[in-house]
Each structure stands twice: as structure tokens, then as C-alpha cells.
Design an enzyme around this catalytic site. Structure first.
Site, PDB file in Angstrom:
ATOM      1  N   ASN A 190       0.822  -1.198   0.000  1.00 48.99           N
ATOM      2  CA  ASN A 190       0.000   0.000   0.000  1.00 48.99           C
ATOM      3  C   ASN A 190       0.866   1.262   0.000  1.00 48.99           C
ATOM      4  OD1 ASN A 190      -1.880   2.006   0.409  1.00 48.99           O
ATOM      5  ND2 ASN A 190      -3.068   0.862   1.899  1.00 48.99           N
ATOM      6  N   ASP A 191       1.454   1.571   1.137  1.00 51.41           N
ATOM      7  CA  ASP A 191       2.190   2.829   1.242  1.00 51.41           C
ATOM      8  C   ASP A 191       3.345   2.923   0.245  1.00 51.41           C
ATOM      9  OD1 ASP A 191       0.542   3.596   3.282  1.00 51.41           O
ATOM     10  OD2 ASP A 191       1.820   2.735   4.826  1.00 51.41           O
TER      11      ASP A 191
END
Lengths: 95, 458
Positions: free
Chosen positions: B384-385
């Protein structure tokens, strides 16, 4: 131990530590962290000496805890590091 | 032969073996041998310590060693590859605790300690205790025993007060000729609490940095206690670990664009809320696995970006099966690994290595980022990040400036994700709302199995 000798040991060991890690590929960072974690398991020998010279229930129980924790650090650190590194070589050998 | 000569020379050999071992562990070809070298050093040092003169409590000692070794051996053998980070944290915490306990014994004895010895014993005790309680909290968080990050206003002040209080008690212990046990208990109690409170608010995304930091701290504590006991093997091994651990911690923090003090003293989630005022536009567009399989099969070039979700889903074997299947169909497949993907640097490399993915298929951030422009599909699984474009564009985002994998530059992006929520850091990801992004919801392993079935059916 004489103070300055100790300082030399600390200094040279610190440089060695920096030198060893600065050339590690990212792929080995987790196994290496685990490997360094195993190496400070050497605290076991200190814990053994401390328990070996402990007198009285209080010192003995702290010493027992020290040896117990230190042995876990050393053995556990070795097992997980070896398992991680095994996968690297196993595949290289298989190819 | 003189026992002390034998002991000293064995310690010397052990210290050399540790350094050679670590050196060998820094190259993939010799790494396996490296841990064996270090292991031999440890075994020799431990055995020879039994020869130490006037050693009592041998029965207790052997009981503790056998009991702990069996437990550690079994747990270390059993733990899944994906749970390695928390096991490292646990074993590391035990080392820190051992160093602190050694200091406790020396301080309880309190006989003819020189000033330097007493100061270093207390320093080692302080650092070791923090590493102990901090590592246990880190273990509990990664293991899922503690789920919520503990945060409340004024926590930093409490920590500061605890820190100063512990130092004050330490000074009191040094200057008072007869040390009361109660003072020592207070010292260790406050340090324990401090380690726990410092770690409690730290989010999962920052955990690798913290574990690495505690690893370095334990090394330092061991080095200091080595001086207290006059044991050069502990001094050398501990200091080497302290230095290399500090270096590793800085490398990790740098890869995440965070300073170490930032990780420790501010919590990720809090700053995230402040930066979130705009929010991404557009909507998340779902896709069926069978459709995603078609997109993958007819691509020329696919880059797979794994993240922590891959580890959770244990999908690494299936993922490699999918990659091989696609390669059979003439698709070029590569894996792109972000330096901090997963919970530890190199975590993903270890997982992919376990699944049998060859080195040459795995690329670093620097190597691969220029290739996304010419890539048809970027397959993001459980990451994600590390693919959040906000790190490039949104100055108010807490991850602004962090190098990311430019997955958004690929023609299509397929994201395998468990649900619609945000990642561990709690930051919304614009990538998931982009026009060329499709989301495939479900458990990683299940979705990848569906993709495999989809590709086979074509």
C-alpha cells in the site's frame, strides 16, 4: 580492565560493525539483522559467570533468569537465522 | 593447561568467528556458511565458560540453558517465515533482558565496583531493560496480541519524566555508598515501563526500524556488561552488533524517509489525519479475478509488487506459480521490491526466496522504477504505502518524500487487497482511485489461485 584498552576495544569493534554492514545488499537485511541478533547472544557467557558467582536466593534467581533469557537469545537467534539463510543457498545449489 | 589461558584464547577465537561470520553473512553466496561460523564461535565460548574457576550453581545453570534452548529451538523451527520479524524481536528482547539481569546481579552484590564499572553497569542495565520491554511490546503488536496503538496526549511528557526519573535514581545509586535494593527495583521498574511506553504508540509500519534499533541497543548493553565482567568477547561482539545495528537502523529509516527520532517520538497515524484533508477523488473500481487474469495473460510485461499482505496471506508460492505460468505464455514477469516492503527490509526477498523465485527476477526500487513506463500491468499484492503516489506529490502527506515504486505509471494497475480500508499507516492511497487501477478484493492466496485458474482456462 584498564580503561584505555577498553576504549580501544570499543572503538575498533564499532568500526568493524559499521564496516561489515555497509556492504550488505538489501536482500540480506532481515537475515543479517537476525544474525546480529544471534551474535549478541554471547551475553550467555556473561550470564553463566554471573549465575556461577551468585550467592543467596535473590542473586540466584536473577542469575537463573539471565541464563534462561540469554540461552533463548542465542539458540532462537541461531535457528531463525539459519532457516532464513538456508533458503538462499538451497535454491542456489538446486540451480 | 591453565584454565584462564584456555578460556581467554577461546573467547578470542569466538570474537574472530563472530566477525568472520557476520562478514560472510553480508554476501548471498557465503551467507549460509556465515551463521555456521558464528554458531561454532558461540558453542566454543559457551562450553569453555564451564571451565571458569569457582563456578557454583552449575545445576541451575544447566537447567536454565536446557529449558530455554529447547523452547527457543522448537519455537524457532516452528515459526512461519512470515512471522520471523516478531521472533527476532522476541529473541532480541531476551538478550536485552539477560544483559540487564547481569547488571542487576553485579549491582546487588555491589562490592568494590569502581566508578566506571558502576556507571557502565547502570547504562547497560538501562539500555538492556528498555530493549527488553520494548521488544516484548513489539513482539506482542506484530503477533496481534496487542492490536491497538496506545496513544494519549501527554505521553511524551510521561516518557520524558520517566527517563529523567530513571537517570536521577541511577545517579542516586552511584553516589550512595550502600545501595538499597528498593532503589534498584525502582530503577529497573521505571526503565521497564519506559521501554513499553515508548514502543506502545508506534504503528506497525515503523516496527522494523524499532526492532532494529532495539537490536542495536541490546548489542550496546551486552558490550557494556562485557566491560563490567571483564569479558572481551562480550565487549567485542556487543559493540559490533551495536554499531552494525545502528547502521542498519539508519538505512531503514532513510528508506522510509523518517528520522529515528521521528519514528520514536511522533506517531504515524496522528500526522496522517492532518494531511488527509483533501482526500483522493474518483472511486475504487473492482474487477473479477477472471477478468484480471485476461489482462495479465495478454500483457507483454508485468511487474509484481509484493507487500506485507503477501506475507499475511502466505501467498508467495502461489504467486510464483502464477508468474511461471505467465512466463510460459510469453509474458515477461519481474518482481519489484521496495526497501521497506513488509515488516523488515529484505522481508519480501526472504519470502520470495522461500517460494523459489530466482534472484534475477527480483529488482530493487532504483533498477525498476524507469521500467514502469513500458510496463503493461503492475500487479500490487498486499502493498500500500510503498506505491502511494502521495509520497511524490502531496506535501502534507506524512510519507511525502519517501521513495516509492511508480506503479501508477504502468498502463494498468491491478491491486489485490483484502478490503477497502487503508493500510497499516492509515493513509488513503490515491493509486487505488486512479482510472487505470482495478481492485481485486479477497485473501491474497485465494485471489492468486483464482488468477492461476483464470490464466489456465484461457
Amino acid at each position: 580492565m584498564e580503561g584505555f584498552i577498553a576504549l580501544y576495544i570499543f572503538m575498533l569493534a564499532a568500526f568493524t560493525g559499521f564496516e561489515v554492514i555497509s556492504k550488505v545488499p538489501v536482500i540480506l537485511h532481515t537475515p543479517l539483522m537476525s544474525g546480529t541478533n544471534f551474535v549478541h547472544g554471547i551475553v550467555l557467557v556473561g550470564a553463566m559467570v554471573a549465575l556461577g558467582h551468585a550467592e543467596g536466593a535473590l542473586e540466584q534467581s536473577i542469575g537463573f533468569i539471565a541464563v534462561f533469557l540469554a540461552a533463548g537469545n542465542a539458540v532462537g537467534g541461531y535457528v531463525v537465522t539459519e532457516r532464513m539463510l538456508e533458503m538462499f543457498t538451497g535454491r542456489k545449489g538446486g540451480k | 593447561m591453565d584454565a584462564s589461558l584456555l578460556i581467554q584464547s577461546t573467547y578470542l577465537v569466538a570474537a574472530a568467528l563472530f566477525i568472520i561470520g557476520l562478514k560472510r553473512m553480508s554476501s548471498p553466496l557465503t551467507a549460509r556458511g556465515g551463521i555456521v561460523w558464528a554458531g561454532i564461535g558461540m558453542l566454543l565460548a559457551t562450553l569453555v565458560t564451564f571451565l571458569e574457576p569457582n563456578l557454583n550453581n552449575i545445576g541451575l545453570m544447566i537447567t536454565a540453558i536446557v529449558l530455554s534452548s529447547v523452547l527457543a529451538w522448537v519455537s524457532g523451527k516452528r515459526v512461519a517465515m512470515t512471522d520471523m520479524p516478531q521472533m527476532i524481536a522476541l529473541y532480541n528482547g531476551m538478550g536485552g533482558g539477560a544483559a540487564a539481569a547481569i547488571a542487576a546481579i553485579e549491582l546487588v552484590k555491589g562490592t568494590n565496583l569502581t566508578l566506571t564499572v558502576e556507571i557502565l553497569a547502570l547504562l547497560g542495565a538501562f539500555i538492556g531493560t528498555i530493549a527488553f520491554s520494548g521488544s516484548l511490546i513489539a513482539f506482542a503488536k506484530l503477533q496481534g496480541i496487542i492490536r491497538k496503538a496506545l496513544r494519549f496526549p501527554g505521553l511524551s511528557w510521561i516518557n520524558l519524566a520517566l527517563f529523567l526519573g530513571t537517570v536521577a535514581v541511577g545517579v542516586q545509586i552511584i553516589i550512595s555508598p550502600e545501595t538499597c535494593i528498593c532503589l534498584l527495583a525502582l530503577f529497573f521498574g521505571m526503565a521497564l515501563l519506559l521501554g513499553a511506553l515508548v514502543t506502545a504508540p508506534i504503528g506497525g509500519a515503523d516496527m522494523p526500524v524499532v526492532i532494529s534499533l532495539f537490536n542495536a541497543l541490546t548489542g550496546l548493553a551486552v558490550g557494556f556488561e562485557g566491560y563490567v565482567l571483564g569479558n572481551p568477547a562480550m565487549m567485542i561482539a556487543g559493540t559490533v552488533v551495536g554499531a552494525s545495528g545502528t547502521m542498519l537502523t539508519m538505512l531503514m529509516a532513510k528508506a522510509m524517509n523518517r528520522s529515528i527520532s521521528n519514528v520514536l517520538f511522533s506517531s504515524f497515524g496522528e500526522s496522517g489525519d492532518a494531511g488527509d484533508n483533501e482526500g483522493p477523488s474518483g472511486s475504487m473500481k473492482a474487477v473479477e479475478a477472471s477478468d484480471a487474469a485476461i489482462t495479465l495473460t495478454y500483457a507483454e510485461k508485468v511487474i509484481i509488487i509484493p507487500g506485507y499482505g503477501l506475507a499475511v496471506a502466505q501467498a508467495q508460492h502461489k504467486l510464483w506459480e502464477l508468474a511461471e505460468l505467465l512466463e510460459d505464455r510469453g509474458v515477461s514477469v519481474k518482481f519489484a521490491i521496495h526497501p521497506v516492503a513488509g515488516r523488515m527490509p529484505g522481508h519480501m526477498n526472504v519470502l520470495l526466496a522461500e517460494a523459489g523465485v530466482p534472484y534475477e527476477k527480483i529488482a530493487d526500487l532504483d533498477e525498476i522504477n524507469s521500467e514502469f513506463d513500458s510496463t503493461n500491468v503492475a500487479l500490487v499484492i498486499g502493498a500500500n504505502d510503498v506505491v502511494n503516489p502521495a509520497a511524490r506529490s502531496n506535501k502534507s502527506s506524512p510519507i511525502y518524500g519517501m521513495p516509492i515504486l511508480d506503479a501508477d505509471k504502468a498502463d494498468n494497475v491491478i491491486v489485490i487487497k483484502r478490503g477497502q480500508g487503508t493500510g497499516f499507516s492509515g493513509i488513503e492511497n490515491e493509486l487505488f482511485f486512479a482510472d487505470n487501477t482495478r481492485l481485486c478484493y479477497g485473501d491474497g492466496q485465494k485471489v492468486v489461485a483464482e488468477l492461476i485458474a483464470g490464466v489456465k482456462a484461457l
